[in-house]
Design an enzyme around this catalytic site. Structure first.
Site, PDB file in Angstrom:
ATOM      1  N   GLY A  11       0.841  -1.204   0.000  1.00 17.34           N
ATOM      2  CA  GLY A  11       0.000   0.000   0.000  1.00 17.34           C
ATOM      3  C   GLY A  11       0.868   1.243   0.000  1.00 17.34           C
ATOM      4  O   GLY A  11       0.508   2.282   0.571  1.00 17.34           O
ATOM      5  N   SER A  13       1.646   3.506  -2.057  1.00 23.33           N
ATOM      6  CA  SER A  13       1.334   4.771  -2.740  1.00 23.33           C
ATOM      7  C   SER A  13       0.074   5.433  -2.175  1.00 23.33           C
ATOM      8  O   SER A  13      -0.428   6.401  -2.731  1.00 23.33           O
ATOM      9  CB  SER A  13       1.190   4.544  -4.248  1.00 23.33           C
ATOM     10  OG  SER A  13       0.106   3.675  -4.461  1.00 23.33           O
ATOM     11  N   GLY A  14      -0.448   4.897  -1.082  1.00 24.33           N
ATOM     12  CA  GLY A  14      -1.615   5.530  -0.453  1.00 24.33           C
ATOM     13  C   GLY A  14      -1.181   6.739   0.365  1.00 24.33           C
ATOM     14  O   GLY A  14      -0.022   7.155   0.312  1.00 24.33           O
ATOM     15  N   TYR A 139     -15.532  -3.578   6.897  1.00 27.92           N
ATOM     16  CA  TYR A 139     -14.177  -3.071   7.144  1.00 27.92           C
ATOM     17  C   TYR A 139     -13.710  -3.496   8.536  1.00 27.92           C
ATOM     18  O   TYR A 139     -12.595  -4.004   8.720  1.00 27.92           O
ATOM     19  CB  TYR A 139     -14.195  -1.544   7.028  1.00 27.92           C
ATOM     20  CG  TYR A 139     -12.865  -0.907   7.332  1.00 27.92           C
ATOM     21  CD1 TYR A 139     -11.861  -0.875   6.369  1.00 27.92           C
ATOM     22  CD2 TYR A 139     -12.602  -0.341   8.582  1.00 27.92           C
ATOM     23  CE1 TYR A 139     -10.622  -0.295   6.649  1.00 27.92           C
ATOM     24  CE2 TYR A 139     -11.379   0.233   8.861  1.00 27.92           C
ATOM     25  CZ  TYR A 139     -10.397   0.257   7.900  1.00 27.92           C
ATOM     26  OH  TYR A 139      -9.177   0.815   8.175  1.00 27.92           O
ATOM     27  N   ASN A 168      -8.322   8.787  13.422  1.00 28.11           N
ATOM     28  CA  ASN A 168      -8.669   9.312  12.090  1.00 28.11           C
ATOM     29  C   ASN A 168      -7.479  10.010  11.426  1.00 28.11           C
ATOM     30  O   ASN A 168      -7.004  11.022  11.929  1.00 28.11           O
ATOM     31  CB  ASN A 168      -9.835  10.300  12.195  1.00 28.11           C
ATOM     32  CG  ASN A 168     -11.150   9.596  12.443  1.00 28.11           C
ATOM     33  OD1 ASN A 168     -11.252   8.793  13.367  1.00 28.11           O
ATOM     34  ND2 ASN A 168     -12.137   9.885  11.615  1.00 28.11           N
ATOM     35  N   HIS A 182     -13.074  10.500   3.453  1.00 29.59           N
ATOM     36  CA  HIS A 182     -13.249  10.806   4.867  1.00 29.59           C
ATOM     37  C   HIS A 182     -13.530  12.303   5.017  1.00 29.59           C
ATOM     38  O   HIS A 182     -13.396  13.073   4.071  1.00 29.59           O
ATOM     39  CB  HIS A 182     -11.985  10.430   5.657  1.00 29.59           C
ATOM     40  CG  HIS A 182     -11.869   8.961   5.906  1.00 29.59           C
ATOM     41  ND1 HIS A 182     -10.948   8.173   5.270  1.00 29.59           N
ATOM     42  CD2 HIS A 182     -12.582   8.131   6.707  1.00 29.59           C
ATOM     43  CE1 HIS A 182     -11.088   6.930   5.680  1.00 29.59           C
ATOM     44  NE2 HIS A 182     -12.071   6.873   6.552  1.00 29.59           N
ATOM     45  N   ARG A 211     -13.694  13.636  17.199  1.00 26.33           N
ATOM     46  CA  ARG A 211     -12.661  12.763  16.622  1.00 26.33           C
ATOM     47  C   ARG A 211     -11.271  13.234  17.040  1.00 26.33           C
ATOM     48  O   ARG A 211     -11.036  14.428  17.222  1.00 26.33           O
ATOM     49  CB  ARG A 211     -12.721  12.784  15.080  1.00 26.33           C
ATOM     50  CG  ARG A 211     -13.995  12.255  14.454  1.00 26.33           C
ATOM     51  CD  ARG A 211     -14.127  10.746  14.589  1.00 26.33           C
ATOM     52  NE  ARG A 211     -15.299  10.222  13.886  1.00 26.33           N
ATOM     53  CZ  ARG A 211     -16.503  10.036  14.434  1.00 26.33           C
ATOM     54  NH1 ARG A 211     -16.708  10.346  15.711  1.00 26.33           N
ATOM     55  NH2 ARG A 211     -17.495   9.530  13.718  1.00 26.33           N
ATOM     56  N   ASP A 273     -24.564  10.827  11.458  1.00 26.91           N
ATOM     57  CA  ASP A 273     -23.366  11.264  12.182  1.00 26.91           C
ATOM     58  C   ASP A 273     -22.374  10.122  12.363  1.00 26.91           C
ATOM     59  O   ASP A 273     -21.226  10.342  12.707  1.00 26.91           O
ATOM     60  CB  ASP A 273     -23.747  11.733  13.599  1.00 26.91           C
ATOM     61  CG  ASP A 273     -24.089  13.212  13.648  1.00 26.91           C
ATOM     62  OD1 ASP A 273     -23.714  13.939  12.716  1.00 26.91           O
ATOM     63  OD2 ASP A 273     -24.707  13.621  14.648  1.00 26.91           O
TER      64      ASP A 273
HETATM   65  P1  GDP Z   1     -15.576   8.047  10.731  1.00 26.05           P
HETATM   66  O1  GDP Z   1     -17.014   8.366  11.057  1.00 26.05           O
HETATM   67  O2  GDP Z   1     -14.687   8.383  11.871  1.00 26.05           O
HETATM   68  O3  GDP Z   1     -15.380   6.666  10.203  1.00 26.05           O
HETATM   69  O4  GDP Z   1     -15.060   9.002   9.582  1.00 26.05           O
HETATM   70  P2  GDP Z   1     -15.633  10.014   8.513  1.00 26.05           P
HETATM   71  O5  GDP Z   1     -14.462  10.844   8.161  1.00 26.05           O
HETATM   72  O6  GDP Z   1     -16.300   9.287   7.373  1.00 26.05           O
HETATM   73  O7  GDP Z   1     -16.762  10.921   9.206  1.00 26.05           O
HETATM   74  C1  GDP Z   1     -16.553  11.622  10.380  1.00 26.05           C
HETATM   75  C2  GDP Z   1     -17.735  12.528  10.706  1.00 26.05           C
HETATM   76  O8  GDP Z   1     -17.758  13.629   9.806  1.00 26.05           O
HETATM   77  C3  GDP Z   1     -19.128  11.914  10.652  1.00 26.05           C
HETATM   78  O9  GDP Z   1     -19.835  12.379  11.788  1.00 26.05           O
HETATM   79  C4  GDP Z   1     -19.749  12.527   9.387  1.00 26.05           C
HETATM   80  O10 GDP Z   1     -21.151  12.653   9.481  1.00 26.05           O
HETATM   81  C5  GDP Z   1     -19.087  13.892   9.359  1.00 26.05           C
HETATM   82  N1  GDP Z   1     -19.013  14.536   8.028  1.00 26.05           N
HETATM   83  C6  GDP Z   1     -19.361  15.812   7.745  1.00 26.05           C
HETATM   84  N2  GDP Z   1     -19.150  16.090   6.461  1.00 26.05           N
HETATM   85  C7  GDP Z   1     -18.614  14.981   5.889  1.00 26.05           C
HETATM   86  C8  GDP Z   1     -18.129  14.686   4.581  1.00 26.05           C
HETATM   87  O11 GDP Z   1     -18.155  15.486   3.663  1.00 26.05           O
HETATM   88  N3  GDP Z   1     -17.605  13.428   4.392  1.00 26.05           N
HETATM   89  C9  GDP Z   1     -17.544  12.489   5.413  1.00 26.05           C
HETATM   90  N4  GDP Z   1     -17.015  11.267   5.178  1.00 26.05           N
HETATM   91  N5  GDP Z   1     -18.011  12.766   6.665  1.00 26.05           N
HETATM   92  C10 GDP Z   1     -18.518  13.988   6.903  1.00 26.05           C
END
Ligand code: GDP
Length: 317
Positions: A11, A13-14, A139, A168, A182, A211, A273
């Site tokens: 992985g 090149s990620g 996942y 994150n 993300h 987060r 959320d």
């Molecule tokens: P995870 O929830 O920690 O797996 O990671 P994410 O990065 O997918 O999302 C984190 C939080 O950000 C969640 O509460 C989403 O609802 C919020 N969020 C707000 N705007 C966005 C967006 O544009 N993309 C994503 N992925 N999440 C968003």
């Protein structure tokens, strides 16, 4: 002189592979050879290709980063694909590393695979204490199996296989897709587009979730430390401390300010959320690395925005 080591990064090149390449350039030791492979070198879902590419380099150490990974919204759509891809890749990589007697293999899990209902802060040992959040079940279980495989390979074959668990992650060379990324790369791309089209920024969810965000260059430094120094059998969290946890709303403010966006910001509460929080304890990491300094989030975001603007044409979107 120190023994020669060959460190193979899958992985490569990620986002994290890119950060590792940058940090290794500066921090490489004379006895180390670093090799970064990606999907163009071989399809790790196929055992024969996996064997061929790993045996080509005969690494003494492996950082196994290759994985199907995406934001919560894409995970919901593709849980089965993610599960099967990761299971195939992980089974093949572990099998070959065992066969060629790799001295240390470190794979990368994620805090989102921890039980949905836990007490906070989460500690490393709570991994299997309950079901993960339903949104990323494919996942999560594929990653939990890496922990199971570490233990099984250690018990049966004496392999030094272990995992590190970042919170994150964000940084240059992330996937900046508008729909599937993300939150940080998703927001950076959305703000870029809103500025161009003079439209309001729509943020998904309430903005209330919390987060702990870690900058990819910081994680790269920690991974390098782990491959050199960390030999505990148990997993370890890599994260900014609990005091540095922020809400999505605070994050949005930073991205908006650092992008110079002057338009309206609207929270679309019809979107999920996901997990409210998944606060992890950094007590174990701090026992080993009491003085490690993380990049402040504003600085990391500024650097990520700069990278995105400069690489807009070629960035993964
Ligand atoms: P995870 O929830 O920690 O797996 O990671 P994410 O990065 O997918 O999302 C984190 C939080 O950000 C969640 O509460 C989403 O609802 C919020 N969020 C707000 N705007 C966005 C967006 O544009 N993309 C994503 N992925 N999440 C968003």
């Amino acid at each position: 002189m120190d023994e020669k080591v060959t460190i193979l990064v899958t992985g490569g090149s990620g986002m994290l592979g890119y950060a590792l390449q940058r940090v290794v350039k500066v921090e490489k030791r004379p006895n180390e050879e670093w090799i970064f492979i990606n999907s163009k070198d071989g399809d790790l879902r196929d055992i024969n290709q996996t064997r061929k590419v790993i045996e080509k380099y005969m690494p003494t150490h492996v950082l196994h980063l290759a994985s199907a990974v995406s934001g919560m919204f894409r995970n919901i759509k593709f849980n089965s694909d993610v599960l099967l891809t990761n299971q195939s890749i992980n089974t093949n990589v572990y099998q070959v590393c065992k066969d060629i007697k790799v001295k240390k293999l470190i794979s990368c899990l994620s805090t989102c695979i921890y039980p949905d209902n836990v007490t906070y802060p989460i500690t490393e040992s709570m991994l299997h204490n309950g079901a993960p959040h339903i949104t990323s079940i494919g996942y999560s279980f594929s990653k939990r199996m890496l922990d199971v495989m570490n233990r099984c390979y250690r018990m049966q074959y004496g392999c030094n296989f272990l995992s590190v668990i970042p919170t994150n992650l964000y940084g240059p060379n992330d996937n900046f897709s508008l729909e599937d990324a993300h939150v940080i790369p998703g927001l950076i791309h959305k703000v870029h587009r809103c500025k161009k089209e003079d439209t309001p920024l729509i943020v998904w969810g309430t903005g209330k979730p919390l987060r702990q965000f870690i900058f990819s260059y910081d994680l790269a430094k920690l991974m390098i430390w782990a491959i050199r120094e960390y030999n505990d059998e148990e997993n370890i969290f890599f994260s900014v401390d609990e005091d540095d946890e922020i809400s999505i709303k605070e994050l949005v403010e930073i991205v908006v300010e650092e992008s110079g966006f002057k338009g309206d910001v609207v929270f679309d509460e019809t979107k999920t959320d996901g997990q409210y929080k998944k606060t992890v304890s950094t007590a174990k990491m701090r026992q080993f690395l009491p003085d490690f300094k993380f990049t402040p989030i504003r600085e990391g975001i500024r650097e990520t925005i700069r990278w995105f603007e400069e690489n807009y044409e070629t960035a993964r979107t």
